[in-house]
Design a protein around this motif. Sequence first.
Motif, PDB file in Angstrom:
ATOM      1  N   ALA A  96       0.834  -1.196   0.000  1.00 50.96           N
ATOM      2  CA  ALA A  96       0.000   0.000   0.000  1.00 50.96           C
ATOM      3  C   ALA A  96       0.869   1.246   0.000  1.00 50.96           C
ATOM      4  CB  ALA A  96      -0.919   0.013   1.224  1.00 50.96           C
ATOM      5  N   ALA A  97       0.316   2.335  -0.482  1.00 52.21           N
ATOM      6  CA  ALA A  97       1.028   3.611  -0.490  1.00 52.21           C
ATOM      7  C   ALA A  97       0.045   4.740  -0.220  1.00 52.21           C
ATOM      8  CB  ALA A  97       1.738   3.829  -1.815  1.00 52.21           C
ATOM      9  N   THR A  98       0.564   5.786   0.378  1.00 53.99           N
ATOM     10  CA  THR A  98      -0.231   6.977   0.645  1.00 53.99           C
ATOM     11  C   THR A  98       0.734   8.148   0.757  1.00 53.99           C
ATOM     12  OG1 THR A  98      -2.148   7.698   1.967  1.00 53.99           O
ATOM     13  CG2 THR A  98      -0.200   6.950   3.178  1.00 53.99           C
ATOM     14  N   PRO A  99       0.310   9.359   0.525  1.00 48.47           N
ATOM     15  CA  PRO A  99       1.242  10.487   0.659  1.00 48.47           C
ATOM     16  C   PRO A  99       1.903  10.507   2.033  1.00 48.47           C
ATOM     17  CG  PRO A  99      -0.730  11.207  -0.463  1.00 48.47           C
ATOM     18  CD  PRO A  99      -0.993   9.800  -0.018  1.00 48.47           C
ATOM     19  N   LEU A 100       3.162  10.902   2.064  1.00 49.06           N
ATOM     20  CA  LEU A 100       3.893  11.001   3.321  1.00 49.06           C
ATOM     21  C   LEU A 100       3.091  11.821   4.330  1.00 49.06           C
ATOM     22  CD1 LEU A 100       7.413  11.671   1.821  1.00 49.06           C
ATOM     23  CD2 LEU A 100       6.786   9.664   3.161  1.00 49.06           C
ATOM     24  N   PHE A 101       3.097  11.400   5.572  1.00 44.73           N
ATOM     25  CA  PHE A 101       2.321  12.076   6.604  1.00 44.73           C
ATOM     26  C   PHE A 101       3.236  12.479   7.760  1.00 44.73           C
ATOM     27  CE2 PHE A 101       2.334   8.339   9.348  1.00 44.73           C
ATOM     28  CZ  PHE A 101       2.339   7.274   8.455  1.00 44.73           C
ATOM     29  N   SER A 102       2.781  13.469   8.528  1.00 42.98           N
ATOM     30  CA  SER A 102       3.535  13.912   9.693  1.00 42.98           C
ATOM     31  C   SER A 102       3.101  13.114  10.908  1.00 42.98           C
ATOM     32  CB  SER A 102       3.322  15.402   9.930  1.00 42.98           C
ATOM     33  OG  SER A 102       1.951  15.662  10.114  1.00 42.98           O
ATOM     34  N   GLY A 103       3.979  13.067  11.905  1.00 34.79           N
ATOM     35  CA  GLY A 103       3.651  12.351  13.124  1.00 34.79           C
ATOM     36  C   GLY A 103       3.889  10.866  12.990  1.00 34.79           C
ATOM     37  N   THR A 104       3.404  10.131  13.966  1.00 34.33           N
ATOM     38  CA  THR A 104       3.580   8.685  13.973  1.00 34.33           C
ATOM     39  C   THR A 104       2.399   7.999  13.297  1.00 34.33           C
ATOM     40  OG1 THR A 104       2.531   8.445  16.131  1.00 34.33           O
ATOM     41  CG2 THR A 104       4.900   8.870  16.108  1.00 34.33           C
ATOM     42  N   ALA A 115      -6.436  -0.130   7.196  1.00 33.55           N
ATOM     43  CA  ALA A 115      -6.303  -0.201   5.744  1.00 33.55           C
ATOM     44  C   ALA A 115      -7.003   0.966   5.066  1.00 33.55           C
ATOM     45  CB  ALA A 115      -6.861  -1.529   5.244  1.00 33.55           C
ATOM     46  N   THR A 116      -8.074   1.458   5.658  1.00 38.69           N
ATOM     47  CA  THR A 116      -8.844   2.543   5.042  1.00 38.69           C
ATOM     48  C   THR A 116      -8.065   3.850   4.973  1.00 38.69           C
ATOM     49  OG1 THR A 116      -9.846   2.950   7.197  1.00 38.69           O
ATOM     50  CG2 THR A 116     -11.109   1.595   5.637  1.00 38.69           C
ATOM     51  N   SER A 117      -6.962   3.950   5.717  1.00 33.28           N
ATOM     52  CA  SER A 117      -6.160   5.178   5.696  1.00 33.28           C
ATOM     53  C   SER A 117      -5.180   5.229   4.530  1.00 33.28           C
ATOM     54  CB  SER A 117      -5.388   5.313   7.013  1.00 33.28           C
ATOM     55  OG  SER A 117      -6.281   5.469   8.107  1.00 33.28           O
ATOM     56  N   TRP A 118      -5.071   4.146   3.783  1.00 26.79           N
ATOM     57  CA  TRP A 118      -4.109   4.089   2.693  1.00 26.79           C
ATOM     58  C   TRP A 118      -4.821   4.286   1.361  1.00 26.79           C
ATOM     59  CZ3 TRP A 118       1.182   3.299   3.538  1.00 26.79           C
ATOM     60  CH2 TRP A 118       1.523   3.154   4.894  1.00 26.79           C
TER      61      TRP A 118
END
Length: 131
Positions: A96-104, A115-118
């Motif tokens: 899976a891939a998603t735009p780089l995010f800040s934080g943990t 999974a829904t966050s990707w």
Amino acid sequence: QVQLVESGGASVQAGDSLRLDCAASGHTGAYYYAVGWFRQTPGQEREFVAALNWNDRYYVDFVKGRFTIDKDNTKNTVYLQMNSLKPEDTALYYCAATPLFSGTLSSGSKDYRRATSWTYWGQGTQVTVSS
């Protein structure tokens, strides 16, 4: 759009090692994305295995010390090195891939263990571990 294609799945014996590859193509390369691996067994939800966001690596407890996630930006490829495989690791593994995010992984507005966050997904590659 980003296309992800997994490979490397196989049938192996308990204790063996396996490396899964995920080739990324499309709008931009893997450099600009957080990448992750999930797995799913029949009748179960897709579960988080590992993720790499910027230079931070995250693992679910049951693979810590056995699995390693990495990526090669020059090849736009993400890897999941799996050592000391167990029969319970048998599953369909998804990249899976998603735009780089800040934080943990779960500190911001999204929980990236879900999974829904990707955003982007591959088609999956089967790993079967026999005892």
